[in-house]
Design a protein around this motif. Sequence first.
Motif, PDB file in Angstrom:
ATOM      1  N   THR A  55       0.872  -1.175   0.000  1.00 26.03           N
ATOM      2  CA  THR A  55       0.000   0.000   0.000  1.00 26.03           C
ATOM      3  C   THR A  55       0.903   1.217   0.000  1.00 26.03           C
ATOM      4  OG1 THR A  55      -1.718  -1.167   1.258  1.00 26.03           O
ATOM      5  CG2 THR A  55      -1.817   1.250   1.215  1.00 26.03           C
TER       6      THR A  55
ATOM      7  N   GLU B 221      -1.822   8.087  -5.901  1.00 22.08           N
ATOM      8  CA  GLU B 221      -2.424   7.282  -6.962  1.00 22.08           C
ATOM      9  C   GLU B 221      -1.345   6.997  -8.007  1.00 22.08           C
ATOM     10  OE1 GLU B 221      -5.963   9.024  -8.504  1.00 22.08           O
ATOM     11  OE2 GLU B 221      -6.916   9.210  -6.522  1.00 22.08           O
ATOM     12  N   VAL B 222      -0.973   5.763  -8.109  1.00 19.46           N
ATOM     13  CA  VAL B 222       0.160   5.366  -8.954  1.00 19.46           C
ATOM     14  C   VAL B 222      -0.154   5.583 -10.429  1.00 19.46           C
ATOM     15  CG1 VAL B 222       1.655   3.448  -9.653  1.00 19.46           C
ATOM     16  CG2 VAL B 222       0.969   3.685  -7.254  1.00 19.46           C
TER      17      VAL B 222
ATOM     18  N   VAL C 186      -1.329  -2.675 -10.547  1.00 16.32           N
ATOM     19  CA  VAL C 186      -2.096  -1.850  -9.615  1.00 16.32           C
ATOM     20  C   VAL C 186      -3.379  -2.603  -9.283  1.00 16.32           C
ATOM     21  CG1 VAL C 186      -3.275   0.344  -9.246  1.00 16.32           C
ATOM     22  CG2 VAL C 186      -1.131   0.280 -10.547  1.00 16.32           C
TER      23      VAL C 186
ATOM     24  N   VAL D  62      -7.165   1.574  -6.092  1.00 16.10           N
ATOM     25  CA  VAL D  62      -6.863   2.932  -5.618  1.00 16.10           C
ATOM     26  C   VAL D  62      -8.012   3.382  -4.728  1.00 16.10           C
ATOM     27  CG1 VAL D  62      -6.442   5.329  -6.287  1.00 16.10           C
ATOM     28  CG2 VAL D  62      -5.567   3.461  -7.720  1.00 16.10           C
ATOM     29  N   HIS D  63      -7.665   3.942  -3.546  1.00 14.68           N
ATOM     30  CA  HIS D  63      -8.709   4.356  -2.618  1.00 14.68           C
ATOM     31  C   HIS D  63      -8.186   5.453  -1.702  1.00 14.68           C
ATOM     32  CE1 HIS D  63     -12.286   4.065  -0.143  1.00 14.68           C
ATOM     33  NE2 HIS D  63     -11.540   3.858   0.942  1.00 14.68           N
TER      34      HIS D  63
ATOM     35  N   GLN E 104      -4.564   6.512  -1.774  1.00 16.00           N
ATOM     36  CA  GLN E 104      -3.596   5.421  -1.625  1.00 16.00           C
ATOM     37  C   GLN E 104      -3.798   4.411  -2.748  1.00 16.00           C
ATOM     38  OE1 GLN E 104      -4.393   3.880   2.318  1.00 16.00           O
ATOM     39  NE2 GLN E 104      -2.831   5.190   3.237  1.00 16.00           N
ATOM     40  N   SER E 105      -2.738   3.691  -3.083  1.00 14.02           N
ATOM     41  CA  SER E 105      -2.811   2.637  -4.105  1.00 14.02           C
ATOM     42  C   SER E 105      -2.301   1.330  -3.518  1.00 14.02           C
ATOM     43  CB  SER E 105      -1.968   3.018  -5.328  1.00 14.02           C
ATOM     44  OG  SER E 105      -2.403   4.225  -5.909  1.00 14.02           O
TER      45      SER E 105
ATOM     46  N   TYR F 109       6.590   7.043  -4.522  1.00 16.62           N
ATOM     47  CA  TYR F 109       5.393   6.505  -3.875  1.00 16.62           C
ATOM     48  C   TYR F 109       5.805   5.747  -2.608  1.00 16.62           C
ATOM     49  CZ  TYR F 109       3.139   7.591  -8.312  1.00 16.62           C
ATOM     50  OH  TYR F 109       2.659   8.235  -9.421  1.00 16.62           O
TER      51      TYR F 109
END
Length: 342
Positions: free
Chosen positions: A240, A244-245, A271, A274-275, A278-279, A302
């Motif tokens: 985690t 956002e990657v 991936v 995403v939430h 965070q990714s 990241y």
Amino acid sequence: MASASRDGTPGRGKKPARAAKNTKTTGGKSAGGSKAGNKTGRAGGTRHGAPDPARGKKQHRKGSSKPDVASGKVRLNNARPARHQTPAESSGAGATYVADGLRLQKVLAAAGVASRRGAEELIAAGRVEVDGEIVTEQGMRINPDTAIIRVDGARVVIDEDKQYLALNKPKGMQSTMADEQGRPCVGDIIAERVMAGQRLFHVGRLDADTEGLLLLTNDGELAHRLMHPSYEVPKTYLATVRGEVDRSVGRQLRDGVELEDGPVTVDSFTVVGVHQGQSMVRITLHEGRNRIVRRLFEEVGYPVQELVRTHLGAVTLGEQRPGSIRVLNNREIGELYKAVGL
């Protein structure tokens, strides 16, 4: 590779009891004489009642002269940790018949690969290898203490003294057997096993903030090879990370990132989701350098917030709870051996 006869003598042994049925008859009776004579022939293994060493014990269950090859090709390999064998290198000279050894199908059954009959079918289907040679004939006797046995290419481990465990290391625990500062460590979890006489050590390390799969064993050669970078055993992590990657990060990681101790590339990157800024990403690499995943993501912008190792080679964490231990099954052990050339 052609395999020699394994019935106890050079060449292919005949079945004398059946041969007795084909003798010339006189007046509806065999040339051997009375019923008593025929019974003697059946019991002794030859027409004259003398034991026939070439025949040995009956190999197959009553009513079936040969194992079913078709069934052997599709039969599941239900291997679990086996017995009797000390890991050793195969000489490459091929399977060796040992007159006072154990029958191969019996060794496979004792190892949990299949039932005795199922093991015979696996042998007949060409799925069993002994010391580098495919064995397809029944009745071969081997020394289980020295023979290297593989089923479907995966080694069958037969040494009941060897221990192979998977630990889900909790976050905050040190990857050591004892900690001078009194912090929680792996040694605390296996203290009872150590007190019972088991000498175990961990394969590689996970930093204190990383949880997940850690192997424990007393198989020094396997552990050494799993940790050696030349064997490139893959390790998979769920991370985690903050932010956002971007899609371009995966390409960047696969192309290689330069760190202070040298470049590093990843085998795969996905991936997962995403939430809330965070990714969650899944990453597989064969590097084993200190804090390599955390340093890698820090370098690409990241930072890692949570990290769990889920796979090491063919071994998976699955649904193991943090702090729990399970014994590796024979398939997993065999795949680890295969990955490092044992």
